[in-house]
Design an enzyme around this catalytic site. Structure first.
Site, PDB file in Angstrom:
ATOM      1  N   CYS A 157      -7.376 -24.716  17.398  1.00  0.00           N
ATOM      2  CA  CYS A 157      -8.980 -25.754  17.850  1.00  0.00           C
ATOM      3  C   CYS A 157      -8.252 -26.812  18.028  1.00  0.00           C
ATOM      4  O   CYS A 157      -8.747 -27.771  17.899  1.00  0.00           O
ATOM      5  CB  CYS A 157      -9.993 -24.682  17.229  1.00  0.00           C
ATOM      6  SG  CYS A 157     -11.124 -23.581  17.475  1.00  0.00           S
ATOM      7  N   HIS A 180      -5.955 -18.708  15.053  1.00  0.00           N
ATOM      8  CA  HIS A 180      -7.655 -18.568  14.742  1.00  0.00           C
ATOM      9  C   HIS A 180      -8.173 -17.844  13.519  1.00  0.00           C
ATOM     10  O   HIS A 180      -8.565 -18.515  13.227  1.00  0.00           O
ATOM     11  CB  HIS A 180      -7.301 -19.617  15.960  1.00  0.00           C
ATOM     12  CG  HIS A 180     -10.079 -19.053  15.476  1.00  0.00           C
ATOM     13  ND1 HIS A 180     -10.169 -20.685  15.627  1.00  0.00           N
ATOM     14  CD2 HIS A 180     -10.517 -18.090  16.074  1.00  0.00           C
ATOM     15  CE1 HIS A 180     -11.784 -20.027  15.850  1.00  0.00           C
ATOM     16  NE2 HIS A 180     -11.473 -18.687  15.707  1.00  0.00           N
ATOM     17  N   ASP A 183      -8.253  -6.797   2.495  1.00  0.00           N
ATOM     18  CA  ASP A 183      -6.703  -6.747   3.412  1.00  0.00           C
ATOM     19  C   ASP A 183      -7.270  -5.803   4.998  1.00  0.00           C
ATOM     20  O   ASP A 183      -8.401  -4.250   4.853  1.00  0.00           O
ATOM     21  CB  ASP A 183      -5.952  -5.372   3.089  1.00  0.00           C
ATOM     22  CG  ASP A 183      -5.966  -3.633   3.187  1.00  0.00           C
ATOM     23  OD1 ASP A 183      -6.071  -4.039   1.970  1.00  0.00           O
ATOM     24  OD2 ASP A 183      -5.064  -3.626   3.906  1.00  0.00           O
ATOM     25  N   CYS A 212      -7.222 -24.984  12.871  1.00  0.00           N
ATOM     26  CA  CYS A 212      -6.145 -24.503  12.937  1.00  0.00           C
ATOM     27  C   CYS A 212      -5.542 -24.656  14.004  1.00  0.00           C
ATOM     28  O   CYS A 212      -5.945 -25.717  15.282  1.00  0.00           O
ATOM     29  CB  CYS A 212      -7.270 -22.812  13.863  1.00  0.00           C
ATOM     30  SG  CYS A 212      -7.667 -22.980  15.574  1.00  0.00           S
ATOM     31  N   CYS A 249     -13.197 -26.155  13.796  1.00  0.00           N
ATOM     32  CA  CYS A 249     -12.030 -25.611  13.072  1.00  0.00           C
ATOM     33  C   CYS A 249     -11.190 -26.382  13.379  1.00  0.00           C
ATOM     34  O   CYS A 249     -10.255 -26.872  13.884  1.00  0.00           O
ATOM     35  CB  CYS A 249     -11.862 -24.223  13.978  1.00  0.00           C
ATOM     36  SG  CYS A 249     -10.514 -22.872  13.758  1.00  0.00           S
ATOM     37  N   ASP A 269       0.924  -1.191   0.192  1.00  0.00           N
ATOM     38  CA  ASP A 269      -0.092   0.050   0.187  1.00  0.00           C
ATOM     39  C   ASP A 269       0.731   1.123  -0.140  1.00  0.00           C
ATOM     40  O   ASP A 269       2.573   1.733   0.922  1.00  0.00           O
ATOM     41  CB  ASP A 269      -1.296   0.095   1.053  1.00  0.00           C
ATOM     42  CG  ASP A 269      -2.068   0.747   1.253  1.00  0.00           C
ATOM     43  OD1 ASP A 269      -2.087   1.583   0.369  1.00  0.00           O
ATOM     44  OD2 ASP A 269      -2.990   1.016   1.557  1.00  0.00           O
TER      45      ASP A 269
HETATM   46 ZN    ZN Z   1      -9.518 -22.280  15.420  1.00  0.00          ZN
END
Ligand code: ZN
Length: 360
Positions: free
Chosen positions: A320, A346, A262, A317, A315, A77
């Site tokens: 999790c 997450h 973004d 991630c 989830c 940017d």
């Molecule tokens: Zn998660």
């Protein structure tokens, strides 16, 4: 599915979410972390990198990719919005003139002279894959005369950016140059937004951003101005909803034709213990404007002290898949640095999953 956004470091499937690595780092996460959870590209801020560590340091490191160990696409940017907001907060920090921006460092007194040409040279020096023209920001509610001046400057600066970009690419004999995006101004005035978009499209860019603060005073998305801009640009051109990040706003803007996003919101929220989770039944469904597809988890809430399930069932991630909500609550409570990292991963993984649903 829309055509991917091609860059010299690979194609970004669209819509794409590019986390803000403003100063060459996504706060709370390493580049390795980002790769692990499926992030494909990031946004850096040329203006902030000019201030620290300086373009020469990045160049001496072998370019921005080497410096931050990121080999995927990087959008830089220009910093037009940040310069404007810093000077608005404190006019002693600088002045925006017809042909240049002067910014003074409040602590060191150091002075930066930013012209459209310098900002393009800087982004090529960094080695970014998608460069962005310098624009002249205004408040969306500023008087019409101010909006007119902002559009006039933005178009004139964009033309200078385009010319300098083309000159530098020719001079370097760069066979695989970066892309160049322009930014549309015009506040909430339909005629000005459309006029600015059409004038920039006539110059010709690889993509176009919706400029200025994208929300109204109540935090709602400026959907009408975003629609006018999208309608006034070539249908096939990538459209960047700069700074749009709340999940429901993303879905709304995607519906209006925007494909590049973004925002610092998911990482900032994570650091404050605000996490996102799909509501039951929404983890596999493509959401549309108006759908209540997600919920906010406030991990500081005492209820999570004994919640031994994950933040979101299903989830995948790093948080999790291994840890409970109670564990994250505890890490925040005792001020463990890994709390911010796990919450950040997450939230970013939530965005990766959301964008995969939008791509269909
Ligand atoms: Zn998660």
């Amino acid at each position: 599915m829309a055509d991917p956004l091609a860059t010299r470091r690979g194609a970004l499937a669209v819509p794409t979410f590019l986390p803000d690595a403003t100063r060459a780092g996504v706060r709370g996460a390493s580049s390795e972390d980002l790769r692990t959870i499926g992030i494909e590209g990031v946004v850096v801020n040329a203006f902030h990198l000019l201030r620290r560590p300086g373009a020469r340091v990045v160049q001496a490191a072998g370019g921005i990719h080497r410096f931050m160990d990121w080999d995927g696409p990087i959008l830089s940017d220009s910093g037009g919005f940040q310069i404007w907001s810093l000077i608005c907060q404190d006019p002693s920090r600088g002045v925006i003139r017809d042909n240049e921006v002067i910014f003074r460092e409040p602590t060191t007194g150091e002075k930066w002279n930013l012209t459209p040409e310098r900002v393009m040279g800087l982004q090529l020096q960094l080695g970014s894959d998608i460069t962005v023209c310098l624009d002249d920001c205004t408040d969306a509610d500023a008087p019409e005369a101010e909006q007119e001046r902002s559009v006039e400057r933005t178009v004139r600066w964009a033309r200078r950016c385009r010319e300098e970009f083309d000159r530098l690419i020719a001079e370097r004999r760069d066979a695989d140059p970066p892309r160049i995006f322009a930014v549309v101004q015009g506040g909430r005035i339909e005629a000005l937004r459309r006029q600015c978009a059409a004038a920039l499209a006539a110059i010709g860019f690889d993509g176009y951003g919706f400029g200025g603060w994208p929300l109204d005073a109540d935090g709602g998305l400026l959907a009408d101005p975003m629609r006018w801009v999208a309608e006034s640009l070539p249908a096939a051109a990538p459209k960047h909803a700069l700074g749009v990040g709340r999940p429901d706003h993303v879905v709304n803007a995607f519906g209006l034709g925007y494909s590049v996003f973004d925002c610092a919101l998911p990482t900032r929220d994570a650091r404050h213990g605000r996490l996102y989770a799909f509501r039951d039944g929404w983890a596999e469904r493509r959401p549309s404007t108006g759908d209540h597809f997600y919920r906010a988890v406030r991990i500081h809430d005492p209820d999570y002290r004994v919640d031994h399930g994950p933040i979101e069932d299903g989830c995948d991630c790093p948080l999790c898949s291994r840890h409970s909500a109670a564990y994250l609550h505890h890490l925040f409570k005792v001020g463990d640095l890994s709390a911010e990292r796990l919450a950040t991963l997450h939230n970013l993984r939530f965005y990766v999953r959301l964008f995969a649903l939008l791509r269909g």
